[in-house]
Design an enzyme around this catalytic site. Sequence first.
Site, PDB file in Angstrom:
ATOM      1  N   ARG A  56      -6.266  15.067 -13.676  1.00  0.00           N
ATOM      2  CA  ARG A  56      -7.370  14.586 -12.852  1.00  0.00           C
ATOM      3  C   ARG A  56      -8.540  15.564 -12.905  1.00  0.00           C
ATOM      4  O   ARG A  56      -8.368  16.750 -13.118  1.00  0.00           O
ATOM      5  CB  ARG A  56      -6.926  14.416 -11.399  1.00  0.00           C
ATOM      6  CG  ARG A  56      -5.982  13.251 -11.164  1.00  0.00           C
ATOM      7  CD  ARG A  56      -5.659  13.089  -9.683  1.00  0.00           C
ATOM      8  NE  ARG A  56      -4.957  14.251  -9.144  1.00  0.00           N
ATOM      9  CZ  ARG A  56      -5.509  15.181  -8.385  1.00  0.00           C
ATOM     10  NH1 ARG A  56      -6.797  15.118  -8.074  1.00  0.00           N
ATOM     11  NH2 ARG A  56      -4.792  16.195  -7.935  1.00  0.00           N
ATOM     12  N   LYS A 196      -5.103   6.964  -8.748  1.00  0.00           N
ATOM     13  CA  LYS A 196      -5.551   7.686  -7.555  1.00  0.00           C
ATOM     14  C   LYS A 196      -6.799   7.060  -6.936  1.00  0.00           C
ATOM     15  O   LYS A 196      -7.050   7.247  -5.740  1.00  0.00           O
ATOM     16  CB  LYS A 196      -5.793   9.152  -7.899  1.00  0.00           C
ATOM     17  CG  LYS A 196      -4.505   9.917  -8.189  1.00  0.00           C
ATOM     18  CD  LYS A 196      -3.481   9.804  -7.064  1.00  0.00           C
ATOM     19  CE  LYS A 196      -2.249  10.652  -7.320  1.00  0.00           C
ATOM     20  NZ  LYS A 196      -1.189  10.420  -6.306  1.00  0.00           N
ATOM     21  N   HIS A 215       0.818  10.211   1.055  1.00  0.00           N
ATOM     22  CA  HIS A 215       1.101  10.688  -0.304  1.00  0.00           C
ATOM     23  C   HIS A 215       2.549  11.147  -0.317  1.00  0.00           C
ATOM     24  O   HIS A 215       2.852  12.317  -0.163  1.00  0.00           O
ATOM     25  CB  HIS A 215       0.148  11.841  -0.654  1.00  0.00           C
ATOM     26  CG  HIS A 215       0.206  12.225  -2.097  1.00  0.00           C
ATOM     27  ND1 HIS A 215      -0.109  13.481  -2.540  1.00  0.00           N
ATOM     28  CD2 HIS A 215       0.526  11.516  -3.212  1.00  0.00           C
ATOM     29  CE1 HIS A 215       0.010  13.538  -3.850  1.00  0.00           C
ATOM     30  NE2 HIS A 215       0.400  12.348  -4.280  1.00  0.00           N
ATOM     31  N   SER A 233       1.395  16.630  -6.497  1.00  0.00           N
ATOM     32  CA  SER A 233       1.984  16.458  -7.824  1.00  0.00           C
ATOM     33  C   SER A 233       2.724  17.719  -8.251  1.00  0.00           C
ATOM     34  O   SER A 233       2.212  18.834  -8.107  1.00  0.00           O
ATOM     35  CB  SER A 233       0.890  16.132  -8.847  1.00  0.00           C
ATOM     36  OG  SER A 233       0.273  14.917  -8.539  1.00  0.00           O
ATOM     37  N   LYS A 237       8.436  15.081  -5.610  1.00  0.00           N
ATOM     38  CA  LYS A 237       8.551  13.780  -4.945  1.00  0.00           C
ATOM     39  C   LYS A 237       9.326  12.780  -5.788  1.00  0.00           C
ATOM     40  O   LYS A 237      10.241  12.127  -5.318  1.00  0.00           O
ATOM     41  CB  LYS A 237       7.159  13.207  -4.640  1.00  0.00           C
ATOM     42  CG  LYS A 237       6.330  13.976  -3.659  1.00  0.00           C
ATOM     43  CD  LYS A 237       5.107  13.197  -3.209  1.00  0.00           C
ATOM     44  CE  LYS A 237       4.313  12.598  -4.331  1.00  0.00           C
ATOM     45  NZ  LYS A 237       3.779  13.588  -5.284  1.00  0.00           N
ATOM     46  N   THR A 238       8.924  12.666  -7.060  1.00  0.00           N
ATOM     47  CA  THR A 238       9.551  11.681  -7.935  1.00  0.00           C
ATOM     48  C   THR A 238      10.992  12.058  -8.241  1.00  0.00           C
ATOM     49  O   THR A 238      11.905  11.227  -8.169  1.00  0.00           O
ATOM     50  CB  THR A 238       8.741  11.541  -9.230  1.00  0.00           C
ATOM     51  OG1 THR A 238       7.406  11.148  -8.906  1.00  0.00           O
ATOM     52  CG2 THR A 238       9.370  10.502 -10.148  1.00  0.00           C
ATOM     53  N   ASP A 252       5.388   7.632  -4.891  1.00  0.00           N
ATOM     54  CA  ASP A 252       4.178   8.439  -4.692  1.00  0.00           C
ATOM     55  C   ASP A 252       3.286   8.023  -3.533  1.00  0.00           C
ATOM     56  O   ASP A 252       2.676   8.873  -2.910  1.00  0.00           O
ATOM     57  CB  ASP A 252       3.356   8.427  -5.983  1.00  0.00           C
ATOM     58  CG  ASP A 252       2.275   9.490  -6.014  1.00  0.00           C
ATOM     59  OD1 ASP A 252       2.564  10.645  -5.661  1.00  0.00           O
ATOM     60  OD2 ASP A 252       1.136   9.175  -6.393  1.00  0.00           O
ATOM     61  N   ARG A 317       3.183  13.127 -18.747  1.00  0.00           N
ATOM     62  CA  ARG A 317       3.475  12.087 -17.757  1.00  0.00           C
ATOM     63  C   ARG A 317       4.183  10.890 -18.384  1.00  0.00           C
ATOM     64  O   ARG A 317       4.006  10.579 -19.561  1.00  0.00           O
ATOM     65  CB  ARG A 317       2.176  11.597 -17.118  1.00  0.00           C
ATOM     66  CG  ARG A 317       1.472  12.624 -16.257  1.00  0.00           C
ATOM     67  CD  ARG A 317       2.057  12.665 -14.882  1.00  0.00           C
ATOM     68  NE  ARG A 317       1.395  13.641 -14.016  1.00  0.00           N
ATOM     69  CZ  ARG A 317       1.596  13.727 -12.714  1.00  0.00           C
ATOM     70  NH1 ARG A 317       2.422  12.873 -12.129  1.00  0.00           N
ATOM     71  NH2 ARG A 317       0.990  14.642 -12.006  1.00  0.00           N
TER      72      ARG A 317
END
Length: 526
Positions: A56, A196, A215, A233, A237-238, A252, A317
């Site tokens: 990003r 996003k 988030h 990120s 989380k994932t 997410d 990713r």
Amino acid sequence: MARICNVLSDLRENYAGCLYNNLSVPRLKELSLQRKEGILTASGALRVSTGKYTGRSPGDKFIVCDPETKDRVDWKNNQAMSPEVFWRLYNKMIHYLQNKDLFVFDGYAGADRSSSLAIRVINEFAWQNLFIHQLLLRTYDTGRETGEPEFTILAAPGCTADPVADATKSEAFIILNLTERLVLIGGTHYAGEMKKSVFSAMNYFLPRQSILSMHCSANQGVGGDIALFFGLSGTGKTSLSADPDRQLIGDDEHGWSDRGIFNIEGGCYAKCIHLSRENEPQIWDAIQFGSVLENVVIDEDSRQPDYASEAITENTRAAYPIRHIPHSIYPGIGGHPSTILFLTADAFGVLPPIAKLSPEQAMFYFLSGYTSKLAGTERGIAEPQATFSACFGSPFLPLPPAAYADLLKEKITRHQTQVFLINTGWQGGRYGTGKRINIQYTRRMVAAAINGQFNQTAFTDHPVFNLSMPLHCSGIPDSVLNPQDSWADPQEYRQTAWKLAEMFHKNLEKFVLPPEVVQSGPHLPL
């Protein structure tokens, strides 16, 4: 909303390209390969390169400031752009696309139909349309009727800005016009900007309906209990929510309404650097036909991914539909969460791997949003850096952080939700000398928190951070639970802990907090 339905009309006035509407996954993949946008991997996934932008670009993101947003958007945290500049760039993009083939996807964000948003995405590249096809919820397989879009994203990576003439920071631009419900993305091929942008929009619209936008990832146990995993990120989380013993709701972005929680998306966007089948089997197996791999190094002959390679970026990713995860819930809807976990990758190596938070501490650490920005997640980040991101998602929050924090406080109080702080970062020393906490240890601690095992465990207080640390956790050495025990020099540990404690309090000075919330935070050195 007058402009929303006219984007394709504006394009069609002198349009000479081919317009592809809502193509299937196989067709999009086929066209991506024909157009040489990517290559096929051994698993059937499509591998693409995003060029200069492998993460990003927050410095290139703007929100249009107009009478609707002027007094609502938190301009301390967001860059303003005038409507005049926005429409100048819009017309520039329309002109640029006149001879391009375009790919259109109509889907929606928000599994709860009462608050969902119908979204149209128009892409210059077939692979980006495949990406958003897998990331958003689909109308055709959820029984929802297809109607006019309520929000439009126009993504043309080849259309670049002139920073002087167009009032941008670089050739890249991500501009949200929340009043016109239109997003422009140009100059960057990184597909995460589309994802996003949708989240930023939902963070603007949902709280105005008393819905907390979050988030976080979410999963559900066999008894229907819900767990939320907050974090930026790279904090896990994932990985942690993809638990073979629980059903994944989403990885997410979620909303929390009076009815319970719901996934904003229909897919997952996982970091896959150092991905292994042993540590993350569900993610490994999810990367199959229809998935998109960004910037992963691929062997030219075998077409096998080299997930250990950082030759292009650490921010490699994988995008795939949530249904690639066995026993996932689609569309993702669940009840009220019984457990919340705040994930932080502590680069200082001083926070405990798990701590139970009081309601006051939950507010303190939610507004702090402490973690480390990991290499490659954003441009210019070469190694982990300590950062504070309000609500674990400051780059995506159009509204002041208090708008989200107040909603969280109300909901965890009403539903008696237990909150834990989980350090997925370093131990035994700061980044460079210590080691990353074993993910299998983290998984055991997370399971213990969700299953209520710590309700029968004795706790001890951390002398600096004022946190309640469990003395025991099944399957984990007791020495792992107290971070100071892993450092060779106790004095160096305390000095490093005090340094981070001072950073916490310095960061919180920008908020007006009740005394009990401030006092629940770390102790400062005398």
